[in-house]
Design an enzyme around this catalytic site. Structure first.
Site, short mmCIF file in Angstrom:
data_model
loop_
_atom_site.label_atom_id
_atom_site.label_comp_id
_atom_site.label_asym_id
_atom_site.label_seq_id
_atom_site.Cartn_x
_atom_site.Cartn_y
_atom_site.Cartn_z
N GLU A 169 -3.12 3.69 -7.65
CA GLU A 169 -2.98 2.45 -7.12
C GLU A 169 -3.70 2.14 -6.01
O GLU A 169 -3.47 2.73 -4.86
CB GLU A 169 -1.26 2.33 -6.80
CG GLU A 169 -1.03 1.08 -6.13
CD GLU A 169 0.25 0.90 -5.58
OE1 GLU A 169 1.02 1.70 -5.97
OE2 GLU A 169 0.47 -0.32 -5.47
N ARG A 229 9.07 -5.73 -5.49
CA ARG A 229 9.50 -6.96 -4.79
C ARG A 229 9.92 -8.14 -5.96
O ARG A 229 10.80 -8.76 -5.98
CB ARG A 229 8.83 -7.58 -3.91
CG ARG A 229 8.98 -6.59 -2.37
CD ARG A 229 8.08 -6.87 -1.58
NE ARG A 229 6.72 -6.42 -1.64
CZ ARG A 229 5.45 -6.16 -0.94
NH1 ARG A 229 5.53 -7.04 0.13
NH2 ARG A 229 4.49 -5.68 -1.34
N LYS A 263 -3.24 0.82 -11.36
CA LYS A 263 -2.43 -0.49 -10.62
C LYS A 263 -3.13 -0.99 -9.57
O LYS A 263 -3.07 -0.44 -8.55
CB LYS A 263 -0.98 0.30 -10.14
CG LYS A 263 -0.09 -0.65 -9.51
CD LYS A 263 1.35 0.07 -9.16
CE LYS A 263 2.45 -0.65 -8.46
NZ LYS A 263 3.68 -0.36 -8.60
N SER A 300 2.73 -6.51 -7.30
CA SER A 300 3.07 -7.80 -6.76
C SER A 300 2.66 -8.24 -5.38
O SER A 300 2.30 -9.27 -5.30
CB SER A 300 4.54 -8.37 -7.02
OG SER A 300 5.37 -7.34 -6.32
N GLY A 301 2.81 -7.03 -4.76
CA GLY A 301 1.89 -7.32 -3.38
C GLY A 301 2.39 -8.41 -2.35
O GLY A 301 1.88 -8.56 -1.12
N GLY A 302 3.64 -9.07 -2.35
CA GLY A 302 4.17 -10.12 -1.66
C GLY A 302 3.86 -11.62 -2.31
O GLY A 302 4.34 -12.49 -1.47
P1 13P Z 1 5.30 -4.66 -5.13
O1 13P Z 1 5.32 -5.19 -6.43
O2 13P Z 1 6.37 -4.93 -4.28
O3 13P Z 1 3.93 -4.72 -4.50
O4 13P Z 1 5.49 -3.09 -5.25
C1 13P Z 1 4.67 -2.35 -6.10
C2 13P Z 1 4.47 -1.03 -5.76
O5 13P Z 1 4.93 0.15 -6.14
C3 13P Z 1 3.81 -0.99 -4.40
O6 13P Z 1 3.26 0.57 -4.11
#
Ligand code: 13P
Length: 340
Positions: A177, A292, A219, A261-263
């Protein structure tokens, strides 16, 4: 390492119609989420909340794998069943976050390096024995006036590849990721260019360190403008630019790509994934690995009250269902309205 078994797990993680639930918030992060719904974050409240998700039969039917935090992988439900068993019984694969968070990177103001490589081999052995079949490591790259630096991109890619190689040696599928943050005021093309530099460096390091691409999941972030950008982008533009970038940078040997999803809002994250899958003719499966965007509504619906467990599960099942459809390119905005 048995690559055929690793590949089986990686392929199962991106089963059509399903995606990954990122329930691996660290103690600090889950406290922030609970503060927002006025719930005290205790070992028990965190357990109750996550048990609610894992016991949602309908929600879990769209979840191929669950990323856990260290605390959760050892926890038991109210009736004594290990939480990891609940995940397995739901037909989902347990995974574990193994990075130890970000720290300031020396000589690179405003940039970070993800730590956690020390003793990682031992920890992976213990997690495998406990039932984890995949892991996650998140590197963070921020966009600003003079950043990211080559240094931050390089050291984070190097650490990601070190982690991925250690995972495969321990017979665990690494989720790789590299997250380019969407916090700034940059436009979508700057996100494209930075994410391209990052992905190219990540795959270069993975090759150097002999990581088998068939036994991993990527990811990434989507290609989106910064949240403070003056110019937002349409769903179609995000989908087209993200797919174009991934085709440039991600070898077809990688079985699947599961986005963070990142916000993004819940519905944006779903709409973007759906639009990408509608483009079709892709060399890898595209699905979600949302934190999130899968959990914001169930958290609110639950709000820490035992009498709201069913409402929390319904909210989770709805988001998981919508994202499951998006992983097939079969989602429609009307389905959201109908549910509301
Ligand atoms: P989000 O989808 O909230 O960005 O989180 C995914 C995640 O695992 C971040 O490391």
């Amino acid at each position: 390492m048995n690559l055929s078994d690793l590949n089986d797990v990686a392929v199962a993680m991106v089963t059509p119609g399903k995606g990954i639930l990122a329930a691996d918030e660290s103690t600090g992060t889950i406290k922030k989420r609970f503060d927002a719904i006025k719930v005290e974050s205790t070992e028990e409240s965190r357990r109750d909340y996550r048990e609610m998700l894992f016991r949602s039969a309908e929600g879990m039917s769209y979840i191929s794998g669950v990323i856990l935090y260290d605390e959760t992988i050892w926890q038991h439900g109210k009736d004594g069943t290990p939480l990891i068993k609940l995940i397995e019984q739901a037909g989902s694969i347990p995974g574990i976050k193994v990075d130890e968070g970000t720290h300031p990177l020396p000589f690179c103001p405003g940039e970070t390096i993800t730590t956690g490589l020390d003793r990682l081999a031992d920890r992976l052995t213990k997690y495998y024995a406990q039932g984890a079949r995949f892991a996650k490591w998140r590197a963070v790259i921020d966009i600003g006036n003079d950043i990211p630096s080559m240094t931050a991109i390089h050291v984070n890619a190097h650490a990601l590849a070190r982690y991925a190689a250690l995972c495969q040696e321990a017979q665990i599928v690494p989720i790789v990721e590299p997250e380019v943050l969407m916090d700034g005021d940059h436009n979508i093309d700057r996100c494209y260019e930075v994410t391209r530099r990052v992905l190219n460096e990540v795959f270069r390091e993975l090759r150097v360190q002999r990581v088998a691409l068939e036994g991993m999941i990527l990811k990434p972030n989507m290609v989106v403008p910064g949240k403070k950008s003056m110019k937002q982008a349409s769903v179609q533009e995000v989908a087209e630019k993200t797919v174009r970038l991934l085709k440039e940078c991600v070898p077809a040997a990688v079985p699947g790509i599961a986005f963070l999803s990142g916000g993004q809002s819940d519905e944006e994250a779903t709409a973007h994934l759906d639009a990408m899958n509608r483009i079709g003719h892709l060399p890898w499966r595209l699905t979600f690995s949302y934190g999130r965007a899968l959990q914001a509504t169930p958290q609110k619906a639950w709000s820490g009250k035992a009498e709201n467990l069913a409402a929390g599960q319904r909210a989770f099942a709805h988001r998981a269902h919508m994202n499951g459809l998006a992983s097939l390119g079969q989602w429609a905005a009307e389905l959201e309205r109908k549910a509301a």
